[in-house]
Motif scaffolding. Structure first.
Motif, PDB file in Angstrom:
ATOM      1  N   GLY A   1      -7.780   1.524 -15.836  1.00  0.00           N
ATOM      2  CA  GLY A   1      -6.533   0.851 -15.337  1.00  0.00           C
ATOM      3  C   GLY A   1      -5.836   2.034 -14.475  1.00  0.00           C
ATOM      4  N   HIS A   2      -5.407   1.975 -13.265  1.00  0.00           N
ATOM      5  CA  HIS A   2      -4.760   3.055 -12.544  1.00  0.00           C
ATOM      6  C   HIS A   2      -3.967   2.500 -11.183  1.00  0.00           C
ATOM      7  CE1 HIS A   2      -8.516   1.774 -10.206  1.00  0.00           C
ATOM      8  NE2 HIS A   2      -7.840   2.215  -9.284  1.00  0.00           N
ATOM      9  N   PRO A   3      -3.079   3.366 -10.790  1.00  0.00           N
ATOM     10  CA  PRO A   3      -2.311   3.065  -9.733  1.00  0.00           C
ATOM     11  C   PRO A   3      -3.314   3.269  -8.576  1.00  0.00           C
ATOM     12  CG  PRO A   3      -1.588   4.980 -10.509  1.00  0.00           C
ATOM     13  CD  PRO A   3      -2.331   4.559 -11.512  1.00  0.00           C
ATOM     14  N   ALA A   4      -3.182   2.563  -7.512  1.00  0.00           N
ATOM     15  CA  ALA A   4      -3.782   2.722  -6.044  1.00  0.00           C
ATOM     16  C   ALA A   4      -2.715   3.328  -5.162  1.00  0.00           C
ATOM     17  CB  ALA A   4      -4.498   1.610  -5.784  1.00  0.00           C
ATOM     18  N   ILE A   5      -2.595   4.471  -4.604  1.00  0.00           N
ATOM     19  CA  ILE A   5      -1.477   4.860  -3.948  1.00  0.00           C
ATOM     20  C   ILE A   5      -1.708   5.017  -2.393  1.00  0.00           C
ATOM     21  CG2 ILE A   5       0.095   7.003  -3.661  1.00  0.00           C
ATOM     22  CD1 ILE A   5      -0.443   7.117  -6.739  1.00  0.00           C
ATOM     23  N   LEU A   6      -1.328   4.463  -1.786  1.00  0.00           N
ATOM     24  CA  LEU A   6      -1.510   4.882  -0.305  1.00  0.00           C
ATOM     25  C   LEU A   6      -0.874   5.841   0.202  1.00  0.00           C
ATOM     26  CD1 LEU A   6      -0.823   1.059   1.264  1.00  0.00           C
ATOM     27  CD2 LEU A   6      -2.893   2.172   1.295  1.00  0.00           C
ATOM     28  N   VAL A   7      -1.592   6.651   1.013  1.00  0.00           N
ATOM     29  CA  VAL A   7      -1.151   7.771   1.642  1.00  0.00           C
ATOM     30  C   VAL A   7      -1.401   7.900   3.064  1.00  0.00           C
ATOM     31  CG1 VAL A   7      -1.560   9.298  -0.514  1.00  0.00           C
ATOM     32  CG2 VAL A   7      -3.335   9.071   1.140  1.00  0.00           C
ATOM     33  N   ASP A   8      -0.670   8.689   3.857  1.00  0.00           N
ATOM     34  CA  ASP A   8      -0.739   8.965   5.303  1.00  0.00           C
ATOM     35  C   ASP A   8      -2.032   9.685   5.828  1.00  0.00           C
ATOM     36  OD1 ASP A   8       1.061   7.067   5.931  1.00  0.00           O
ATOM     37  OD2 ASP A   8       2.934   8.709   5.845  1.00  0.00           O
TER      38      ASP A   8
ATOM     39  N   GLY B   1      -6.124  13.183 -17.908  1.00  0.00           N
ATOM     40  CA  GLY B   1      -7.484  12.425 -17.751  1.00  0.00           C
ATOM     41  C   GLY B   1      -7.117  10.884 -17.480  1.00  0.00           C
ATOM     42  N   ASN B   2      -5.749  10.704 -16.843  1.00  0.00           N
ATOM     43  CA  ASN B   2      -5.531   9.355 -16.405  1.00  0.00           C
ATOM     44  C   ASN B   2      -6.219   8.959 -15.001  1.00  0.00           C
ATOM     45  OD1 ASN B   2      -3.525   8.581 -18.703  1.00  0.00           O
ATOM     46  ND2 ASN B   2      -2.157   9.855 -17.993  1.00  0.00           N
ATOM     47  N   GLN B   3      -6.792   8.084 -14.818  1.00  0.00           N
ATOM     48  CA  GLN B   3      -7.285   7.874 -13.378  1.00  0.00           C
ATOM     49  C   GLN B   3      -6.043   7.715 -12.292  1.00  0.00           C
ATOM     50  OE1 GLN B   3     -11.043   5.675 -11.563  1.00  0.00           O
ATOM     51  NE2 GLN B   3      -9.745   4.428 -12.866  1.00  0.00           N
ATOM     52  N   LEU B   4      -6.401   8.155 -11.115  1.00  0.00           N
ATOM     53  CA  LEU B   4      -5.378   7.802 -10.014  1.00  0.00           C
ATOM     54  C   LEU B   4      -6.448   7.587  -8.880  1.00  0.00           C
ATOM     55  CD1 LEU B   4      -3.417  10.877 -10.261  1.00  0.00           C
ATOM     56  CD2 LEU B   4      -2.562   8.636 -10.938  1.00  0.00           C
ATOM     57  N   GLU B   5      -5.865   6.589  -7.940  1.00  0.00           N
ATOM     58  CA  GLU B   5      -6.802   6.101  -6.968  1.00  0.00           C
ATOM     59  C   GLU B   5      -5.716   6.557  -5.609  1.00  0.00           C
ATOM     60  OE1 GLU B   5      -8.712   2.438  -4.601  1.00  0.00           O
ATOM     61  OE2 GLU B   5      -8.241   2.313  -6.602  1.00  0.00           O
ATOM     62  N   PHE B   6      -6.520   7.023  -4.618  1.00  0.00           N
ATOM     63  CA  PHE B   6      -5.573   7.197  -3.311  1.00  0.00           C
ATOM     64  C   PHE B   6      -6.304   6.860  -2.114  1.00  0.00           C
ATOM     65  CE2 PHE B   6      -4.187  10.413  -6.202  1.00  0.00           C
ATOM     66  CZ  PHE B   6      -2.749  10.438  -5.942  1.00  0.00           C
ATOM     67  N   LEU B   7      -5.494   5.992  -1.269  1.00  0.00           N
ATOM     68  CA  LEU B   7      -6.331   5.305  -0.036  1.00  0.00           C
ATOM     69  C   LEU B   7      -5.352   5.778   1.057  1.00  0.00           C
ATOM     70  CD1 LEU B   7      -5.652   2.944  -2.380  1.00  0.00           C
ATOM     71  CD2 LEU B   7      -7.433   1.825  -1.186  1.00  0.00           C
ATOM     72  N   GLN B   8      -6.301   5.650   2.156  1.00  0.00           N
ATOM     73  CA  GLN B   8      -5.593   5.593   3.499  1.00  0.00           C
ATOM     74  C   GLN B   8      -6.163   4.688   4.495  1.00  0.00           C
ATOM     75  OE1 GLN B   8      -6.112   9.283   5.723  1.00  0.00           O
ATOM     76  NE2 GLN B   8      -5.067   8.756   7.690  1.00  0.00           N
ATOM     77  N   GLU B   9      -5.449   3.707   5.016  1.00  0.00           N
ATOM     78  CA  GLU B   9      -5.848   2.814   6.012  1.00  0.00           C
ATOM     79  C   GLU B   9      -6.528   3.505   7.033  1.00  0.00           C
ATOM     80  OE1 GLU B   9      -2.846  -1.122   5.220  1.00  0.00           O
ATOM     81  OE2 GLU B   9      -2.113   0.814   6.354  1.00  0.00           O
ATOM     82  N   ILE B  10      -7.621   2.849   7.579  1.00  0.00           N
ATOM     83  CA  ILE B  10      -8.202   3.041   8.822  1.00  0.00           C
ATOM     84  C   ILE B  10      -8.234   2.111   9.832  1.00  0.00           C
ATOM     85  CG2 ILE B  10      -9.974   4.885   7.769  1.00  0.00           C
ATOM     86  CD1 ILE B  10     -11.920   2.708   7.603  1.00  0.00           C
TER      87      ILE B  10
ATOM     88  N   LEU C   1       7.552   5.965  -3.771  1.00  0.00           N
ATOM     89  CA  LEU C   1       6.848   5.612  -4.852  1.00  0.00           C
ATOM     90  C   LEU C   1       7.358   6.437  -6.167  1.00  0.00           C
ATOM     91  CD1 LEU C   1       4.123   4.989  -6.233  1.00  0.00           C
ATOM     92  CD2 LEU C   1       3.220   7.267  -5.406  1.00  0.00           C
ATOM     93  N   GLU C   2       7.521   5.772  -7.191  1.00  0.00           N
ATOM     94  CA  GLU C   2       7.980   6.396  -8.210  1.00  0.00           C
ATOM     95  C   GLU C   2       7.109   6.216  -9.501  1.00  0.00           C
ATOM     96  OE1 GLU C   2      12.105   5.881 -10.939  1.00  0.00           O
ATOM     97  OE2 GLU C   2      12.349   6.373  -8.802  1.00  0.00           O
TER      98      GLU C   2
END
Length: 116
Positions: free
Chosen positions: A65-72, A107-116, A49-50
């Motif tokens: 608007g924001h990136p949605a970043i997958l994390v472990d 103040g920029n929105q960020l989203e972080f997700l983890q698959e379940i 990820l860059e």
């Protein structure tokens, strides 16, 4: 196709704040910019990820608007944010994932997700 990088904007001259958040809080590695690129802003990378921070004269945070970043490990990231006093809001409405939203130091929105 795949995403090469995502860009966030920031106030002019705020590179040190960006480094403190993206490297210090999120643990991303600062990346030197190629000599062919404008030498303003700052870049960061981790695990494929860059993100590129670009200064903007009339800066306004991107609150929608924001990136949605997958994390472990979403819990480990949440603990990092807690340790740095960064607020986030858990949200369980995305099927197959645990996730939360937060904002960077600008103040920029960020989203972080983890698959379940």
């Amino acid at each position: 196709m795949r995403l090469h990088h995502a860009t966030f904007t920031m106030p002019v001259g705020a590179e040190e704040e960006a480094r403190a958040f993206y490297a210090g809080v999120l643990g991303m590695t600062p990346v030197p910019k190629p000599a062919t690129m404008r030498q303003v802003g700052c870049w960061f990378r981790t695990d494929g990820l860059e993100v590129h921070g670009l200064p903007e004269e009339d800066f306004r945070p991107n609150r929608v608007g924001h990136p949605a970043i997958l994390v472990d490990d979403l819990d480990a990231l949440a603990a990092r944010l807690d340790a740095h006093g960064v607020a986030y809001v858990m949200n369980g409405d995305y099927p197959g994932h645990r996730r939360f939203h937060t904002h960077d130091c600008f103040g920029n929105q960020l989203e972080f997700l983890q698959e379940i």
